[in-house]
Design a protein around this motif. Sequence first.
Motif, PDB file in Angstrom:
ATOM      1  N   LEU A 164       0.524  -1.493  -0.031  1.00  0.00           N
ATOM      2  CA  LEU A 164       0.305   0.425  -0.323  1.00  0.00           C
ATOM      3  C   LEU A 164       1.052   1.534   0.377  1.00  0.00           C
ATOM      4  N   PRO A 165      -0.032   2.538  -0.663  1.00  0.00           N
ATOM      5  CA  PRO A 165       1.065   3.456  -0.799  1.00  0.00           C
ATOM      6  C   PRO A 165       1.712   4.176   0.211  1.00  0.00           C
ATOM      7  N   ILE A 166       2.941   4.925   0.513  1.00  0.00           N
ATOM      8  CA  ILE A 166       2.894   5.784   1.801  1.00  0.00           C
ATOM      9  C   ILE A 166       3.122   7.025   1.328  1.00  0.00           C
ATOM     10  N   LYS A 167       3.024   8.131   2.679  1.00  0.00           N
ATOM     11  CA  LYS A 167       3.271   9.679   2.529  1.00  0.00           C
ATOM     12  C   LYS A 167       4.853   9.393   2.351  1.00  0.00           C
ATOM     13  N   GLN A 168       5.228  11.007   2.017  1.00  0.00           N
ATOM     14  CA  GLN A 168       6.121  11.760   1.327  1.00  0.00           C
ATOM     15  C   GLN A 168       6.501  12.671   2.244  1.00  0.00           C
ATOM     16  N   VAL A 169       7.264  11.814   4.362  1.00  0.00           N
ATOM     17  CA  VAL A 169       7.476  13.221   4.937  1.00  0.00           C
ATOM     18  C   VAL A 169       9.034  13.621   4.609  1.00  0.00           C
ATOM     19  N   GLN A 170       9.305  14.535   5.673  1.00  0.00           N
ATOM     20  CA  GLN A 170      10.425  14.782   5.781  1.00  0.00           C
ATOM     21  C   GLN A 170      11.657  13.770   6.711  1.00  0.00           C
ATOM     22  N   GLU A 171      12.856  14.017   6.067  1.00  0.00           N
ATOM     23  CA  GLU A 171      14.091  13.005   7.223  1.00  0.00           C
ATOM     24  C   GLU A 171      13.504  13.885   8.056  1.00  0.00           C
ATOM     25  N   GLN A 172      13.636  12.718   9.619  1.00  0.00           N
ATOM     26  CA  GLN A 172      13.773  13.255  10.999  1.00  0.00           C
ATOM     27  C   GLN A 172      14.686  11.776  11.956  1.00  0.00           C
ATOM     28  N   GLN A 173      15.609  12.272  12.407  1.00  0.00           N
ATOM     29  CA  GLN A 173      16.107  11.354  13.435  1.00  0.00           C
ATOM     30  C   GLN A 173      15.242  10.106  13.888  1.00  0.00           C
ATOM     31  N   TYR A 174      13.898  10.512  14.861  1.00  0.00           N
ATOM     32  CA  TYR A 174      12.929   9.276  15.370  1.00  0.00           C
ATOM     33  C   TYR A 174      11.814   9.284  14.378  1.00  0.00           C
ATOM     34  N   LEU A 175      12.210   8.868  13.172  1.00  0.00           N
ATOM     35  CA  LEU A 175      10.682   7.958  12.412  1.00  0.00           C
ATOM     36  C   LEU A 175      10.388   7.017  13.480  1.00  0.00           C
ATOM     37  N   SER A 176       8.732   7.534  13.152  1.00  0.00           N
ATOM     38  CA  SER A 176       7.678   6.365  14.050  1.00  0.00           C
ATOM     39  C   SER A 176       6.891   5.688  12.141  1.00  0.00           C
ATOM     40  N   CYS A 177       7.128   5.019  12.487  1.00  0.00           N
ATOM     41  CA  CYS A 177       6.840   4.064  10.982  1.00  0.00           C
ATOM     42  C   CYS A 177       5.212   4.008  10.217  1.00  0.00           C
ATOM     43  N   SER A 178       4.452   4.338  11.447  1.00  0.00           N
ATOM     44  CA  SER A 178       2.534   4.848  11.696  1.00  0.00           C
ATOM     45  C   SER A 178       2.910   6.023  10.753  1.00  0.00           C
ATOM     46  N   SER A 179       4.155   7.111  11.127  1.00  0.00           N
ATOM     47  CA  SER A 179       3.769   8.453  10.248  1.00  0.00           C
ATOM     48  C   SER A 179       3.969   8.663   8.780  1.00  0.00           C
ATOM     49  N   LEU A 180       4.101   6.814   8.388  1.00  0.00           N
ATOM     50  CA  LEU A 180       4.742   7.102   6.756  1.00  0.00           C
ATOM     51  C   LEU A 180       3.246   6.625   6.232  1.00  0.00           C
ATOM     52  N   LYS A 181       2.442   6.192   6.940  1.00  0.00           N
ATOM     53  CA  LYS A 181       1.255   5.272   6.093  1.00  0.00           C
ATOM     54  C   LYS A 181       0.203   6.236   5.623  1.00  0.00           C
ATOM     55  N   LYS A 182      -0.820   6.456   4.659  1.00  0.00           N
ATOM     56  CA  LYS A 182      -1.858   7.286   4.205  1.00  0.00           C
ATOM     57  C   LYS A 182      -2.898   6.801   4.745  1.00  0.00           C
ATOM     58  N   ASP A 183      -4.219   6.869   5.174  1.00  0.00           N
ATOM     59  CA  ASP A 183      -5.017   7.024   5.783  1.00  0.00           C
ATOM     60  C   ASP A 183      -5.636   4.748   5.019  1.00  0.00           C
ATOM     61  N   ILE A 184      -5.632   4.988   4.011  1.00  0.00           N
ATOM     62  CA  ILE A 184      -6.453   3.263   3.985  1.00  0.00           C
ATOM     63  C   ILE A 184      -5.126   2.580   4.120  1.00  0.00           C
ATOM     64  N   SER A 185      -3.726   2.922   4.370  1.00  0.00           N
ATOM     65  CA  SER A 185      -2.958   2.108   5.435  1.00  0.00           C
ATOM     66  C   SER A 185      -3.040   2.101   6.347  1.00  0.00           C
ATOM     67  N   LEU A 186      -3.274   3.231   6.668  1.00  0.00           N
ATOM     68  CA  LEU A 186      -3.162   2.942   8.610  1.00  0.00           C
ATOM     69  C   LEU A 186      -4.616   2.228   8.338  1.00  0.00           C
ATOM     70  N   HIS A 187      -5.353   1.892   8.380  1.00  0.00           N
ATOM     71  CA  HIS A 187      -6.771   1.149   8.468  1.00  0.00           C
ATOM     72  C   HIS A 187      -6.241  -0.464   8.105  1.00  0.00           C
ATOM     73  N   TRP A 188      -5.773  -0.508   6.845  1.00  0.00           N
ATOM     74  CA  TRP A 188      -5.035  -1.903   7.106  1.00  0.00           C
ATOM     75  C   TRP A 188      -4.500  -2.694   8.075  1.00  0.00           C
TER      76      TRP A 188
END
Length: 342
Positions: A164-188
Amino acid sequence: MMPPYSTFSAGDTEQQKQCIVNDQMGPFTVLYILIFIISLPGNLLSVWAFIRSPRAQQQSTSVYFVNLLVADLLLLLALPFKILKDLGAAPWSLMVFHCQASAVTIYISLYASIAFLAFIITDRYLQDCQKLRFLRLHEVGFARLLSLVVWLLLLLIMVPNMALPIKQVQEQQYLSCSSLKKDISLHWHALTIFLCTALFLNASAAVLLSSGLALKRLLGSRSDPKLWMGARRAAGSVAAVTLAYVLSFVPYHVVRTPYTLAQTEVITDCQTKRQLFLGKESTLLLSVLHLCFDPLLFFYLYMPFRQTVRKILRNPTVRGTEEQTEDKMIQPTTSAELMDGV
């Protein structure tokens, strides 16, 4: 250490306040490294022993053990990516890869291990229960079919999390995997967690039923010394695997559902999210710890594996002369004889 809240720019036009939950991973990373170092030799030895074992895949028990070993090897392959991400030593692309692929592989391995440990416990009870042998549930063909169904089911549930597609987020030191997920990815992802929890509950019901029946059989055979020996052996084997199952997987599932609610923003308080994340990581560490225990279970419960390991570790100069003698002395022909737990 960064504070729980940190501000990142989004397109240089908007200030977004973000709750950071994974900024205390140092102790976990050290423990994961230790688990990886300790478990790797045992699992590699297990691979070699099963390859060398002349009776591998000839019994339902060995089918479940081999599949459990495959699940452990998948976890060993995925664990270094998690370690690098949690250390903060991975490049951004590798961190994203972990969230999309290797983290999902960890959970495929986790639930495969849950299923196959439950099968081992149930199979162990069925082998020693004469009344249920007519069900033929412990036959090799059935075990192989059941194993295939488990892998296909887990892949069907888990692989969409990779695709499932992911979002483009700014590079950061502490990446949370859920922050990459679009709504459909988060629901799945949330659906995946609840489906896997249902799998865990069904496996746990089978474990509790088999353990209870094994204990009942043990208590009911106290007056017959012959029955007592077989019942004690079966109960000891079931108890050993059940203990490993409970310690590894029950604490994780106590925390997993509320943590999923935090991931899907049902729970929004940052401090609560941080506590749930630490609880999830602590209990996930217990689940990963089964990598160290599984080779011991193979050795303790499965006699052909134990014989092969002893041959491998024996002095090569004497191994050749004693190998044929030992094979002639011990020729188990049934599943019950192959599984001599105590």
